[in-house]
Design an enzyme around this catalytic site. Structure first.
Site, PDB file in Angstrom:
ATOM      1  N   ARG A 159       8.887  23.435   5.655  1.00 18.21           N
ATOM      2  CA  ARG A 159       7.523  22.905   5.855  1.00 18.21           C
ATOM      3  C   ARG A 159       6.670  23.292   4.650  1.00 18.21           C
ATOM      4  O   ARG A 159       5.824  22.535   4.191  1.00 18.21           O
ATOM      5  CB  ARG A 159       6.910  23.446   7.162  1.00 18.21           C
ATOM      6  CG  ARG A 159       5.433  23.136   7.271  1.00 18.21           C
ATOM      7  CD  ARG A 159       4.836  23.255   8.686  1.00 18.21           C
ATOM      8  NE  ARG A 159       5.411  24.292   9.503  1.00 18.21           N
ATOM      9  CZ  ARG A 159       5.140  25.597   9.410  1.00 18.21           C
ATOM     10  NH1 ARG A 159       4.284  26.039   8.509  1.00 18.21           N
ATOM     11  NH2 ARG A 159       5.725  26.466  10.208  1.00 18.21           N
TER      12      ARG A 159
ATOM     13  N   ASP B  12      -9.946   6.049  -1.163  1.00 17.19           N
ATOM     14  CA  ASP B  12      -8.649   5.580  -0.670  1.00 17.19           C
ATOM     15  C   ASP B  12      -8.201   4.475  -1.627  1.00 17.19           C
ATOM     16  O   ASP B  12      -8.802   3.394  -1.665  1.00 17.19           O
ATOM     17  CB  ASP B  12      -8.812   5.062   0.760  1.00 17.19           C
ATOM     18  CG  ASP B  12      -7.478   4.635   1.374  1.00 17.19           C
ATOM     19  OD1 ASP B  12      -6.580   4.231   0.614  1.00 17.19           O
ATOM     20  OD2 ASP B  12      -7.352   4.682   2.607  1.00 17.19           O
TER      21      ASP B  12
ATOM     22  N   LYS C  98       2.513   1.854   1.623  1.00 13.78           N
ATOM     23  CA  LYS C  98       2.214   0.531   1.047  1.00 13.78           C
ATOM     24  C   LYS C  98       2.834   0.382  -0.346  1.00 13.78           C
ATOM     25  O   LYS C  98       4.029   0.470  -0.479  1.00 13.78           O
ATOM     26  CB  LYS C  98       0.705   0.310   1.045  1.00 13.78           C
ATOM     27  CG  LYS C  98      -0.005   0.797   2.309  1.00 13.78           C
ATOM     28  CD  LYS C  98       0.500   0.149   3.585  1.00 13.78           C
ATOM     29  CE  LYS C  98      -0.300   0.671   4.780  1.00 13.78           C
ATOM     30  NZ  LYS C  98       0.413   0.602   6.042  1.00 13.78           N
TER      31      LYS C  98
ATOM     32  N   TYR D 253      -9.955   0.648   6.362  1.00 11.68           N
ATOM     33  CA  TYR D 253      -8.866   0.423   7.316  1.00 11.68           C
ATOM     34  C   TYR D 253      -9.361   0.876   8.696  1.00 11.68           C
ATOM     35  O   TYR D 253     -10.026   1.924   8.805  1.00 11.68           O
ATOM     36  CB  TYR D 253      -7.641   1.225   6.859  1.00 11.68           C
ATOM     37  CG  TYR D 253      -6.567   1.336   7.914  1.00 11.68           C
ATOM     38  CD1 TYR D 253      -5.997   0.205   8.487  1.00 11.68           C
ATOM     39  CD2 TYR D 253      -6.126   2.585   8.352  1.00 11.68           C
ATOM     40  CE1 TYR D 253      -5.021   0.313   9.466  1.00 11.68           C
ATOM     41  CE2 TYR D 253      -5.137   2.700   9.317  1.00 11.68           C
ATOM     42  CZ  TYR D 253      -4.604   1.556   9.875  1.00 11.68           C
ATOM     43  OH  TYR D 253      -3.640   1.667  10.838  1.00 11.68           O
TER      44      TYR D 253
HETATM   45  O1  P1T Z   1      -0.341   3.814   8.130  1.00  7.76           O
HETATM   46  P1  P1T Z   1      -0.625   5.006   7.301  1.00  7.76           P
HETATM   47  O2  P1T Z   1       0.408   5.339   6.313  1.00  7.76           O
HETATM   48  O3  P1T Z   1      -1.051   6.180   8.143  1.00  7.76           O
HETATM   49  O4  P1T Z   1      -1.900   4.635   6.385  1.00  7.76           O
HETATM   50  C1  P1T Z   1      -3.176   4.405   6.888  1.00  7.76           C
HETATM   51  C2  P1T Z   1      -3.966   3.586   5.914  1.00  7.76           C
HETATM   52  C3  P1T Z   1      -4.857   4.223   5.064  1.00  7.76           C
HETATM   53  N1  P1T Z   1      -5.584   3.522   4.171  1.00  7.76           N
HETATM   54  C4  P1T Z   1      -5.480   2.193   4.061  1.00  7.76           C
HETATM   55  C5  P1T Z   1      -6.312   1.475   3.045  1.00  7.76           C
HETATM   56  C6  P1T Z   1      -4.589   1.488   4.869  1.00  7.76           C
HETATM   57  O5  P1T Z   1      -4.497   0.163   4.720  1.00  7.76           O
HETATM   58  C7  P1T Z   1      -3.814   2.189   5.828  1.00  7.76           C
HETATM   59  C8  P1T Z   1      -2.875   1.506   6.745  1.00  7.76           C
HETATM   60  N2  P1T Z   1      -3.042   0.116   6.813  1.00  7.76           N
HETATM   61  C9  P1T Z   1      -2.293  -0.739   7.571  1.00  7.76           C
HETATM   62  C10 P1T Z   1      -1.302  -0.362   8.362  1.00  7.76           C
HETATM   63  C11 P1T Z   1      -2.663  -2.155   7.417  1.00  7.76           C
HETATM   64  O6  P1T Z   1      -1.881  -3.049   7.803  1.00  7.76           O
HETATM   65  O7  P1T Z   1      -3.756  -2.421   6.911  1.00  7.76           O
END
Ligand code: P1T
Length: 379
Positions: free
Chosen positions: A46, A170, A195, A98
């Protein structure tokens, strides 16, 4: 060194034990110690893992940051950053993020005595008016998900720093290839590595990159104390993903522009949200701040019925949440990614029932356009 050279080499040292050119997946929970307190720098997985450490070096180098920490998801990365504020502090959050980020502020952070206000940060005057004596952080997304509004990162940094607040960006929609927030004075960059950084829709992860040593120590402390770490397998996948980030982002950008131009001309589409269109309100800023416009495009079909028709008629594009993979993904923000945003807020932003979002992949552009054309030829 150029971006691709850094992407391919930073953190990617040949394995000291075997010479393996690809950083191995150190799938272990612990490490043998020679004697009590005598070890090779690795005690428990961890706390430290060589595959994760390689990725942390890699992405922090790409973001021009001294420090970087990999998390189990984008949300856990954002959550770790929010642990830099305390009860009694005030945070300014961009009014379009988001949906999960809004939910984290609205349903979780608010229970712990942290106040927040939503501000349209595309207008710096709005931001200037929103500061309170206890404002400690300004959290923005640019371009925003899904409306693609662009915020001036240098201006936000200047104003926020003058008020003694840290700036968090972000950078998921751009990736460090298309935008490097730290170069504009931003203090902390967060990513959903799920992403573009991973890029192949086969891993969930998050990242925090920053330069301030004291904040970095705290983020690392949180990473270890809370334990929302990125697994060795996921670290490997993202490390493999970033090697091709530059070529993938060039291809997403090229296809994104063509999809936006196609949609603008389409008689059934009422509005297209893409910063690469000269009609976009922040087109000039996007051109200055970003190296390209990326592969995210949103468009207004006029009604839920029309949106459903498009989403159900596509054949090549996959209907699903997420973005940033090599394959084109299409989604309905109002019922999917932004369902946790109250309907009045959604409508004010333009996240209507008729809005469709596409994460333009890197397939042949003719095939993507043909698919959209046939999906839009409903009666
Ligand atoms: O899903 P995760 O890895 O926890 O990420 C969250 C997140 C954070 N910031 C942005 C700009 C994001 O688009 C996302 C996650 N977004 C999607 C799942 C989506 O389809 O827009």
């Amino acid at each position: 060194m150029g971006f691709s050279t850094i992407a391919i080499h930073a953190g990617n040292e040949p394995d000291p034990a075997t010479g393996a050119v690809s950083v191995p997946i150190y799938q272990t929970s612990t490490y043998a110690q020679e004697a009590v307190g005598v070890h090779k720098g690795y005690e428990y997985a961890r706390t430290q893992n060589p595959t994760r450490a390689a990725l942390e070096k890699n992405i922090s180098a790409l973001e021009n940051a001294k420090f970087g920490y990999a998390f189990a998801s984008g949300m856990s990365a954002t959550d770790a950053v929010l642990k830099l504020v305390k009860a009694g502090d005030h945070v300014i959050l961009g009014d379009n993020t988001y949906g999960g980020t809004f939910r984290l502020f609205n349903r979780v952070l608010s229970n712990y005595g942290v106040e927040f206000d939503l501000v349209d940060t595309t207008e710096i005057s709005n931001l200037e008016q929103a500061f309170k004596p206890n404002t400690k952080m300004v959290f923005v997304e640019t371009p925003t998900n899904p409306i693609m509004s662009v915020t001036d990162l240098q201006a936000v940094s200047d104003v926020s720093h003058a008020h003694g607040a840290k700036v968090v960006c972000d950078n998921t929609f751009m990736s460090p290839y298309l935008q490097r927030p730290i170069d504009f004075g931003v203090d902390i960059v967060v990513h959903s590595t799920t992403k573009y950084l991973n890029g192949h829709s086969d891993s969930v992860g998050g990242f925090v990159a920053l330069n301030d040593e004291k904040d970095a120590e705290w983020i690392q402390f949180i990473q270890n104390s809370v334990g929302a770490i990125l697994s060795p397998m996921d670290s490997f996948l993202v490390l493999r993903g970033t090697k091709t980030l530059a070529v993938r982002m060039e291809a997403h950008d090229k296809n994104g522009r063509q999809v936006a131009n196609f949609l603008v001309e389409h008689p059934k589409i009422q509005k297209v949200y893409y910063p690469g269109l000269t009609s976009h309100p922040q087109y000039e800023l996007a051109k200055k701040q970003q190296k390209g416009f990326g592969g995210m495009v949103a468009f207004e079909t006029g009604s839920l019925d029309n949106a459903k028709k498009v989403l159900e008629r596509v054949k090549l594009c996959t209907l699903g949440e997420s973005l940033g993979g090599v394959e084109s993904l299409i989604s309905h923000p109002a019922s999917m990614t932004h369902a946790s945003v109250p309907v009045d807020k959604r409508e004010k932003l333009g996240i209507t029932d008729g809005l469709v979002r596409i994460s333009v992949g890197i397939e042949d552009i003719e095939d993507i356009l043909e698919d959209l054309d046939q999906a839009l030829s409903y009666s």
